[in-house]
Design an enzyme around this catalytic site. Structure first.
Site, PDB file in Angstrom:
ATOM      1  N   CYS A 129      36.298  41.506  30.766  1.00  0.00           N
ATOM      2  CA  CYS A 129      36.206  42.935  30.433  1.00  0.00           C
ATOM      3  C   CYS A 129      34.813  43.347  29.973  1.00  0.00           C
ATOM      4  O   CYS A 129      34.327  44.426  30.327  1.00  0.00           O
ATOM      5  CB  CYS A 129      37.263  43.324  29.401  1.00  0.00           C
ATOM      6  SG  CYS A 129      37.194  42.426  27.840  1.00  0.00           S
TER       7      CYS A 129
ATOM      8  N   ASP B  13      37.983  52.337  30.848  1.00  0.00           N
ATOM      9  CA  ASP B  13      38.614  51.084  30.428  1.00  0.00           C
ATOM     10  C   ASP B  13      38.627  50.093  31.591  1.00  0.00           C
ATOM     11  O   ASP B  13      39.184  50.395  32.654  1.00  0.00           O
ATOM     12  CB  ASP B  13      40.046  51.389  29.972  1.00  0.00           C
ATOM     13  CG  ASP B  13      40.728  50.210  29.310  1.00  0.00           C
ATOM     14  OD1 ASP B  13      40.202  49.089  29.402  1.00  0.00           O
ATOM     15  OD2 ASP B  13      41.791  50.409  28.690  1.00  0.00           O
TER      16      ASP B  13
ATOM     17  N   HIS C  74      40.314  47.363  31.821  1.00  0.00           N
ATOM     18  CA  HIS C  74      41.510  46.519  31.820  1.00  0.00           C
ATOM     19  C   HIS C  74      42.550  46.984  32.847  1.00  0.00           C
ATOM     20  O   HIS C  74      43.716  47.228  32.524  1.00  0.00           O
ATOM     21  CB  HIS C  74      42.139  46.493  30.421  1.00  0.00           C
ATOM     22  CG  HIS C  74      41.229  45.920  29.382  1.00  0.00           C
ATOM     23  ND1 HIS C  74      40.380  46.688  28.626  1.00  0.00           N
ATOM     24  CD2 HIS C  74      41.035  44.638  28.984  1.00  0.00           C
ATOM     25  CE1 HIS C  74      39.698  45.915  27.799  1.00  0.00           C
ATOM     26  NE2 HIS C  74      40.078  44.669  27.994  1.00  0.00           N
TER      27      HIS C  74
END
Length: 486
Positions: free
Chosen positions: A171, A348, A350
């Protein structure tokens, strides 16, 4: 990540864990999302659901039968299990957080900043704004033009490992890619730009080709055009940082790896890094000035960001040179592009998507690259941030660099606690990242140099700051150009 590396699945739990691993390494991802959407979804059973018990039993039996001769297989299996647990932990945390982030008992702020651009939002309904529907088409269009790098799967293994996905460990590398992608867009397009993907005008064709070339630099393979691929980043982490493939990277190491990859590729964009907050102008301007991305890695607190730095984080995102911030909440990296009141807007990483397949003659449609954009802004409160961050500033010209210095020093003069300063001289170290490396690429020292004891990257201090001694800069970078009366 918080899960330790010594997780040893028992025989009883091997089947369940292996089922998750098998699912994450096939076309069914642990985390999936609609193209252009930022809403996490838990993958369903899918067509492969009925076959999972048999696969689990097979892998479980393999685990039981492993001996010392199969140690590499056991280590790989353990890493897969650990990363699967990490990914499920992140998914659960984000699912809960997404119910809370952006919601407030008070009306949200009417002003929004996105990479140096200001928007007056006017009246809007908070619930709609949280889902993105309350933002104007102009704001949503600007946000959707940000290049969004996320987890990928089904790509060639990252040598020498067998990993075909970075879900659960990549990430921060993806957040770093996202920051770099915005800098490349600033480099090629400037701040305000758009194009019609199907347009026939010469300008549309030119911008479409440039946009595609930027995205291709983050494709997931070892191709010569994939300059900043997860493969190259993870492999360089192994070579220079001692990180095994599958280990989580921190912001400090990510910034250093981006710099080294740009240097190795002789990239048109120079990358300068500093870990002590000082930007040494003589290192940037030792030769003819080259468009430069300045990466300032800093730790702004212990467990959380110290509130004295809130104003600077916000002010940083109002600067015309801002390329965003790679940071996140604890154990979960994010990319911050703007703010609204006391909340930051973010992308993000993820979300797990299949790697984009290479097309003949590099001809990609809009749908091919749709997973690299997001049209739903999400927000997170400043008091929830992890203190370790990398701030990015793109200076395309010498005048832009001088302007950045002037703006930062003005903030400090107004009493704001800033994280960076400027020095006319060279960095106080002669150690370079590789033999023959120009000092302008070295930034604040070598990639091999130990980094501050933060962000999971190192053990030693970055070293002392320079004194106030001045140097005479040759050519375009004369001493007079660095006078503080700007």
């Amino acid at each position: 990540m918080t899960v330790t590396d010594d997780v040893k699945p028992s025989t009883d739990t091997a089947s369940a864990a292996a089922a998750s691993v098998s699912e994450s390494n096939t076309s069914t991802s642990i985390v999936s999302a609609k193209e252009g959407s930022c809403t996490p979804q838990v993958a369903g059973t899918g067509e492969s659901g009925p076959s999972q018990p048999n696969k689990s039993q097979h892998i479980g039996e393999r685990l039981v039968g492993m001996s010392s001769e199969n140690a590499p297989d056991l280590a790989l299996f353990r890493n897969q299990v650990v990363n699967t647990l990490r990914e499920w932990y992140v998914l659960a945390s984000d699912s809960i957080a997404s119910l809370l982030e952006g919601r407030s008992l008070q009306n949200p702020a009417k002003d929004l900043w996105l990479l140096g651009k200001h928007y007056e939002l006017g009246e809007q309904v908070d619930e709609q704004a949280w889902e993105g529907a309350g933002y104007s088409a102009e704001v949503l269009g600007d946000f959707s033009r940000l290049i969004w790098c996320t987890y990928r799967s089904q790509y060639p293994p990252i040598a020498p490992s067998a990993f075909t996905t970075d879900a659960g460990w990549g990430c921060m590398l993806r957040a770093g890619q996202t920051l770099l992608a915005q800098a490349l867009q600033l480099h090629h397009f400037g701040r305000d730009w758009s194009f019609s993907w199907d347009g026939a005008l010469d300008e549309d064709v030119r911008r479409r080709e440039l946009y595609t070339d930027i995205v291709k630099q983050f494709f997931d393979d070892y191709s010569s055009s994939s300059t900043f691929s997860i493969h190259r980043m993870a492999s360089l982490g192994k070579q220079f940082e001692g990180k095994d493939i599958g280990e989580w990277f921190g912001p400090y190491g990510t910034a250093a790896i981006i710099r080294e990859l740009a240097r190795q590729a002789a990239h048109e964009l120079s990358v300068y890094t500093t870990t002590d907050g000082v930007v040494y102008l003589a290192d940037i301007c030792e030769h003819d000035f080259k468009p430069t991305l300045i990466l300032v890695a800093s730790m702004l607190g212990i467990d959380r960001v110290n509130p004295v730095y809130y104003p600077f984080i916000q002010a940083s995102l109002t600067l015309p040179q801002s390329a965003g911030v790679a940071g996140g909440r604890p154990s979960s990296a994010l990319y911050f592009a703007g703010f609204q009141g006391d909340e930051l807007l973010y992308l993000d990483p993820h979300f797990t998507r299949p790697a984009v397949a290479r097309r003949p003659e590099d001809r990609y449609s809009q749908s091919d690259l749709a997973s690299y954009s997001c049209n739903v802004p999400r927000r997170i409160a400043l008091n929830r941030l992890d203190p370790c961050m990398v701030f990015g500033y793109y200076c395309g010209t010498l005048e832009s660099l001088i302007d950045l210095r002037s703006r930062i020093e003005l903030l400090a003069d107004d009493g704001m606690r800033t994280i960076m300063s400027f020095d006319n001289g060279h960095a106080p170290t002669a150690t370079l990242s590789a033999p023959g490396t120009p000092r302008s690429q070295g930034g604040g020292g070598s990639l091999l140099k130990k980094l501050p004891p933060s962000c999971s990257d190192s053990e030693e201090s970055a070293g002392p700051r320079s004194g106030s001694g001045e140097v005479v800069l040759e050519g375009e970078c004369s001493e007079e150009e660095w006078v503080t009366e700007l």
